[in-house]
Structure formats: C-alpha cells, structure tokens
Design a protein around this motif. Structure first.
Motif, PDB file in Angstrom:
ATOM      1  N   HIS A 190      -4.533   1.480   7.839  1.00 61.05           N
ATOM      2  CA  HIS A 190      -4.979   0.877   6.582  1.00 61.05           C
ATOM      3  C   HIS A 190      -4.416  -0.531   6.429  1.00 61.05           C
ATOM      4  O   HIS A 190      -5.139  -1.469   6.036  1.00 61.05           O
ATOM      5  N   LEU A 191      -3.137  -0.707   6.742  1.00 63.55           N
ATOM      6  CA  LEU A 191      -2.525  -2.034   6.629  1.00 63.55           C
ATOM      7  C   LEU A 191      -3.068  -2.985   7.695  1.00 63.55           C
ATOM      8  O   LEU A 191      -3.312  -4.165   7.421  1.00 63.55           O
ATOM      9  N   LEU A 192      -3.286  -2.492   8.908  1.00 61.51           N
ATOM     10  CA  LEU A 192      -3.841  -3.333   9.972  1.00 61.51           C
ATOM     11  C   LEU A 192      -5.253  -3.806   9.643  1.00 61.51           C
ATOM     12  O   LEU A 192      -5.660  -4.907  10.034  1.00 61.51           O
ATOM     13  N   LEU A 193      -5.995  -2.993   8.913  1.00 59.10           N
ATOM     14  CA  LEU A 193      -7.399  -3.298   8.627  1.00 59.10           C
ATOM     15  C   LEU A 193      -7.603  -4.055   7.318  1.00 59.10           C
ATOM     16  O   LEU A 193      -8.740  -4.415   7.000  1.00 59.10           O
ATOM     17  N   ARG A 194      -6.522  -4.290   6.572  1.00 58.25           N
ATOM     18  CA  ARG A 194      -6.686  -5.018   5.300  1.00 58.25           C
ATOM     19  C   ARG A 194      -7.296  -6.392   5.565  1.00 58.25           C
ATOM     20  O   ARG A 194      -6.852  -7.121   6.444  1.00 58.25           O
ATOM     21  N   GLY A 195      -8.314  -6.725   4.809  1.00 60.48           N
ATOM     22  CA  GLY A 195      -9.034  -7.981   5.013  1.00 60.48           C
ATOM     23  C   GLY A 195     -10.241  -7.835   5.917  1.00 60.48           C
ATOM     24  O   GLY A 195     -11.024  -8.774   6.054  1.00 60.48           O
ATOM     25  N   HIS A 196     -10.392  -6.668   6.549  1.00 62.53           N
ATOM     26  CA  HIS A 196     -11.546  -6.411   7.400  1.00 62.53           C
ATOM     27  C   HIS A 196     -12.461  -5.386   6.730  1.00 62.53           C
ATOM     28  O   HIS A 196     -11.996  -4.500   6.008  1.00 62.53           O
ATOM     29  N   ALA A 197     -13.731  -5.502   6.980  1.00 66.09           N
ATOM     30  CA  ALA A 197     -14.662  -4.479   6.496  1.00 66.09           C
ATOM     31  C   ALA A 197     -14.411  -3.193   7.268  1.00 66.09           C
ATOM     32  O   ALA A 197     -14.321  -3.211   8.493  1.00 66.09           O
ATOM     33  N   THR A 198     -14.256  -2.089   6.562  1.00 68.73           N
ATOM     34  CA  THR A 198     -13.991  -0.813   7.217  1.00 68.73           C
ATOM     35  C   THR A 198     -15.128   0.165   6.935  1.00 68.73           C
ATOM     36  O   THR A 198     -15.894   0.005   5.991  1.00 68.73           O
ATOM     37  N   ARG A 199     -15.175   1.210   7.756  1.00 70.41           N
ATOM     38  CA  ARG A 199     -16.185   2.244   7.618  1.00 70.41           C
ATOM     39  C   ARG A 199     -15.474   3.592   7.601  1.00 70.41           C
ATOM     40  O   ARG A 199     -15.426   4.292   8.609  1.00 70.41           O
ATOM     41  N   PRO A 200     -14.895   3.970   6.460  1.00 69.99           N
ATOM     42  CA  PRO A 200     -14.251   5.280   6.382  1.00 69.99           C
ATOM     43  C   PRO A 200     -15.281   6.391   6.532  1.00 69.99           C
ATOM     44  O   PRO A 200     -16.495   6.157   6.486  1.00 69.99           O
ATOM     45  N   LEU A 201     -14.795   7.612   6.714  1.00 66.86           N
ATOM     46  CA  LEU A 201     -15.691   8.752   6.686  1.00 66.86           C
ATOM     47  C   LEU A 201     -16.398   8.800   5.337  1.00 66.86           C
ATOM     48  O   LEU A 201     -15.827   8.408   4.302  1.00 66.86           O
ATOM     49  N   THR A 202     -17.634   9.267   5.334  1.00 64.49           N
ATOM     50  CA  THR A 202     -18.348   9.444   4.072  1.00 64.49           C
ATOM     51  C   THR A 202     -17.707  10.597   3.297  1.00 64.49           C
ATOM     52  O   THR A 202     -17.010  11.447   3.882  1.00 64.49           O
ATOM     53  N   PRO A 203     -17.938  10.676   1.984  1.00 65.07           N
ATOM     54  CA  PRO A 203     -17.404  11.822   1.231  1.00 65.07           C
ATOM     55  C   PRO A 203     -17.830  13.162   1.821  1.00 65.07           C
ATOM     56  O   PRO A 203     -17.049  14.116   1.843  1.00 65.07           O
ATOM     57  N   GLU A 204     -19.067  13.232   2.309  1.00 66.41           N
ATOM     58  CA  GLU A 204     -19.553  14.483   2.896  1.00 66.41           C
ATOM     59  C   GLU A 204     -18.821  14.797   4.200  1.00 66.41           C
ATOM     60  O   GLU A 204     -18.445  15.949   4.452  1.00 66.41           O
ATOM     61  N   GLN A 205     -18.609  13.776   5.029  1.00 64.13           N
ATOM     62  CA  GLN A 205     -17.885  13.987   6.285  1.00 64.13           C
ATOM     63  C   GLN A 205     -16.444  14.404   6.020  1.00 64.13           C
ATOM     64  O   GLN A 205     -15.915  15.310   6.679  1.00 64.13           O
ATOM     65  N   ALA A 206     -15.800  13.739   5.058  1.00 62.64           N
ATOM     66  CA  ALA A 206     -14.408  14.079   4.736  1.00 62.64           C
ATOM     67  C   ALA A 206     -14.308  15.475   4.149  1.00 62.64           C
ATOM     68  O   ALA A 206     -13.395  16.244   4.497  1.00 62.64           O
ATOM     69  N   ALA A 207     -15.244  15.836   3.273  1.00 61.06           N
ATOM     70  CA  ALA A 207     -15.209  17.153   2.638  1.00 61.06           C
ATOM     71  C   ALA A 207     -15.375  18.271   3.670  1.00 61.06           C
ATOM     72  O   ALA A 207     -14.767  19.342   3.559  1.00 61.06           O
ATOM     73  N   ALA A 208     -16.185  18.013   4.690  1.00 66.92           N
ATOM     74  CA  ALA A 208     -16.418  19.024   5.739  1.00 66.92           C
ATOM     75  C   ALA A 208     -15.159  19.296   6.557  1.00 66.92           C
ATOM     76  O   ALA A 208     -15.032  20.368   7.160  1.00 66.92           O
TER      77      ALA A 208
END
Length: 214
Positions: A190-208
């Motif tokens: 998270h700290l390394l990616l600050r300032g970069h556009a990120t693509r976290p898991l979607t809520p559905e992917q995380a919930a699964a």
C-alpha cells in the motif's frame, strides 16, 4: 471452547514464534506481544517489558480470561487487548500484537477509512485478513480501549490500532502469525503504491475469499 492442552508445548510455541517474528524484523526492541489460550481457559502471554527476541519459556505470564494475573512475571500491559479478543471470539486460541514497521506507518496516515484501513490488494490478504477496522488512538496500556476492542473483535479477527500497530487473532498461533505477516506485507504494498493508480480486488472478489465468520 478449547485451547492448547499441553502447557509445555504452548510455551515452546510462543517462544519459537516470538524468535521468528523478531529475527525477521517484524518487531523490534521490547515491542509486540503474543498469547495463547490454554485448555483450562487461562491465557499464556509474553511478559511486560520483554523482547520477543529474548523471552524464554520460564518468563511467560499466565492470566485468566479477564486479564487477572495468575502466575509468572507481570504480563504485558496490553493483556486487556488479548483478553478482549478471546472473550469476543470463542474460536480464537492465539493473539499476536506487533508494531511492525509498515502496518504502524499505515496506522499513522491521515484519511484512512475507519471501517477498513487497507484495500484488498492481493487474494492472500483477502483470505487471511479480510477487512481491517481502524481503532482510534489510545496510549499503550489504556484500558479504555478494551470495550471497543471487544465489540470490534466479535466481527473482525484483525484490527489496526491508530498510531500503534495491528492485533490479529487466530485459531492457532501459526494462523495468527501468518495473518499478521500478510497484513504487514499488504501495508508495505500500500505504501509502495501510494501515488499510483491501483486495482484492488473487487468487493465481490474479496467477499468470495473473506475469512469465515466465527
């Protein structure tokens, strides 16, 4: 509700895990504390002022489920956090609290979502941690945090203490340690990616992938 039946084995496991966390830089100095729930319902904890790099089996403390000291040296001043998690989570038999660098750094950031301090950047974070509530700042050892920690632990096995660090419970000490390490690595990402556009898991992917509720 059960726990570790063999106290000698439990003591050895705490010390072995403490050494591993310390030597790999996941805690430093006299920070961090570990505990296990024994089969009789009492808690075995690292003592106050100890280093996870040097604590011995004989130096561990034992308390009851309300944090009352039973025997051994004085327990960590954050015993109340461990006890709160055990009372809230009958499935929990281990608790790990660290001041790991990247998770502690995230806990100091402004603008965090108090309901979920870290995004689900990886599948393993979603599996081992899920959502991560941020609890408001209290000084170390401030028992005023205890009721909030207990309420939050009923629905989350991991929390982040503001300006402090993570607390993670698990069915075993191995699982709790794995989860807190995954949390630390995700904080680092998270700290390394600050300032970069990120693509976290979607809520559905995380919930699964989310840990099953207790």
């Amino acid at each position: 509700m059960s726990g570790y039946a063999d106290e000698r084995t439990a003591r050895a496991l705490i010390v072995r895990t403490a050494r591993s966390l310390f030597t790999r830089g996941l805690t430093h100095g006299s920070t961090g504390n570990l505990s296990l729930r024994l089969a009789d319902g009492s808690l075995l904890l690292t003592p106050t002022g100890s280093s996870l790099g040097g604590v011995t089996e004989e130096e561990l403390s034992r308390t009851d489920l309300n944090g009352r000291h039973l025997d051994g040296p004085a327990p960590t001043k954050e015993t109340f956090l461990h006890a709160a998690f055990y009372r809230a989570r009958p499935d929990a038999h281990a608790v790990v609290h660290l001041h790991s660098t990247h998770a502690a750094a995230v806990s100091c950031l402004d603008g965090l979502d108090p309901a979920n301090a870290l995004p689900p950047l990886t599948a393993y974070y979603a599996m081992r941690v899920g959502t991560l509530p941020l609890l408001p700042y209290h000084a170390p050892g401030d028992v005023a945090l205890e009721p909030l920690a207990e309420r939050t632990a009923r629905t989350h096995h991991a929390v982040l203490l503001a300006n402090h660090g993570p607390v993670v419970a698990g069915a075993t000490l191995e699982k709790a340690a794995d989860a807190v390490e995954e949390l630390e690595e995700t904080a680092k990402l998270h700290l390394l990616l600050r300032g970069h556009a990120t693509r976290p898991l979607t809520p559905e992917q995380a919930a699964a992938l989310a840990p099953a509720p207790s």
